[in-house]
Scaffold this motif. Structure first.
Motif, PDB file in Angstrom:
ATOM      1  N   GLY A 141      33.462  34.658  35.635  1.00 30.26           N
ATOM      2  CA  GLY A 141      34.530  35.041  36.557  1.00 30.26           C
ATOM      3  C   GLY A 141      35.781  35.535  35.870  1.00 30.26           C
ATOM      4  O   GLY A 141      36.802  35.761  36.529  1.00 30.26           O
ATOM      5  N   ASP A 156      36.318  36.284  39.493  1.00 26.19           N
ATOM      6  CA  ASP A 156      35.715  37.487  40.049  1.00 26.19           C
ATOM      7  C   ASP A 156      34.236  37.512  39.652  1.00 26.19           C
ATOM      8  O   ASP A 156      33.915  37.538  38.459  1.00 26.19           O
ATOM      9  CB  ASP A 156      36.443  38.712  39.500  1.00 26.19           C
ATOM     10  N   TRP A 157      33.347  37.512  40.637  1.00 26.43           N
ATOM     11  CA  TRP A 157      31.907  37.418  40.350  1.00 26.43           C
ATOM     12  C   TRP A 157      31.370  38.596  39.554  1.00 26.43           C
ATOM     13  O   TRP A 157      30.275  38.533  39.011  1.00 26.43           O
ATOM     14  CB  TRP A 157      31.095  37.239  41.633  1.00 26.43           C
ATOM     15  N   HIS A 158      32.126  39.667  39.455  1.00 24.92           N
ATOM     16  CA  HIS A 158      31.674  40.839  38.696  1.00 24.92           C
ATOM     17  C   HIS A 158      31.626  40.583  37.185  1.00 24.92           C
ATOM     18  O   HIS A 158      31.042  41.369  36.450  1.00 24.92           O
ATOM     19  CB  HIS A 158      32.604  42.026  38.943  1.00 24.92           C
ATOM     20  N   TYR A 159      32.258  39.508  36.724  1.00 17.36           N
ATOM     21  CA  TYR A 159      32.434  39.254  35.293  1.00 17.36           C
ATOM     22  C   TYR A 159      31.767  37.941  34.870  1.00 17.36           C
ATOM     23  O   TYR A 159      31.635  37.027  35.671  1.00 17.36           O
ATOM     24  CB  TYR A 159      33.932  39.159  34.964  1.00 17.36           C
ATOM     25  N   VAL A 213      33.704  32.714  42.277  1.00 16.87           N
ATOM     26  CA  VAL A 213      34.594  32.970  43.406  1.00 16.87           C
ATOM     27  C   VAL A 213      35.305  31.687  43.819  1.00 16.87           C
ATOM     28  O   VAL A 213      36.518  31.681  44.074  1.00 16.87           O
ATOM     29  CB  VAL A 213      33.814  33.585  44.590  1.00 16.87           C
ATOM     30  N   LYS A 242      38.025  38.236  33.985  1.00 16.14           N
ATOM     31  CA  LYS A 242      38.159  39.686  33.804  1.00 16.14           C
ATOM     32  C   LYS A 242      38.395  40.082  32.353  1.00 16.14           C
ATOM     33  O   LYS A 242      38.160  41.214  31.979  1.00 16.14           O
ATOM     34  CB  LYS A 242      39.291  40.223  34.672  1.00 16.14           C
TER      35      LYS A 242
END
Length: 195
Positions: free
Chosen positions: A46, A40-43, A35, A48
């Motif tokens: 970070g 993006d912390w979902h990946y 972050v 995508k």
């Protein structure tokens, strides 16, 4: 095979998206870094997507910030960051209090090495699991891990000059916010059997 498959556009996102709880746990260890750097912390790392542009960006950061230029130097740096904690000897309380800074960054650069093309996904996950198990030996919750991470970050940042106190406060707030989100990176059980 469709046109998008030939050019690597369709499905590219899934390469960096964690696919199970173990992989989500790994990504959560460096969510604050992701972050903070605009990711993006979902990946993983970070990023995508795993593509030419993201790979070049990761390789540039690894070279500039870590002196990492290939698989061997990546694994050497991971070893450098983790050896104190994984030798099987008890660390000093002072080392543990800020040690998550090193351990989280070890997982971070493994993710960066994957996106950058230095290691494949399987190796990244397996080596991150090894580091994660060390984390679980020393810390008993996401709160403990993130507190140790922010202490280590604060110790490091204080020696870098500039507006260190603001940066430290911002990172502490970010870590608190991430671990407090009901659907955030730390919603994965801390004591998960990593496999």
């Amino acid at each position: 095979m469709g046109l998008f498959d030939i050019f690597g556009k369709k499905g590219a996102e899934s390469e960096t998206m964690p696919q199970n709880d173990t992989e989500r746990w790994i990504a959560a260890t460096y969510a604050a870094w992701a972050v903070n750097t605009g990711g993006d912390w979902h990946y993983f790392a970070g990023a995508k997507e795993k593509n030419r542009q993201e790979g070049a960006s990761m390789r540039t950061m690894l070279r500039r910030d870590w002196g990492v230029t290939d698989r061997a130097s990546l694994l050497d740096m991971v070893s450098y960051l983790t050896t104190l904690y994984s030798e099987g000897e008890d660390c000093e309380a002072e080392d543990v209090a800020s040690g998550a800074w090193d351990l989280c960054r070890a997982c971070q650069i493994l993710g960066m090495g994957f996106v950058g093309g230095y290691i494949d996904r399987d190796e990244m996950v397996q080596r991150s699991i090894e580091v994660g198990r060390v984390m679980q030996c020393y810390y008993h919750s996401w709160a403990e891990l993130y507190d140790s991470y922010t202490k280590g970050y604060g110790d490091w940042r204080s020696g870098q000059g500039g507006d260190a106190q603001k940066d430290i406060a911002d990172r502490e707030k970010l870590c608190f916010d991430l671990r407090s989100q009901p659907d955030g990176p730390c919603c994965v059980e801390w004591g998960l059997a990593l496999e």
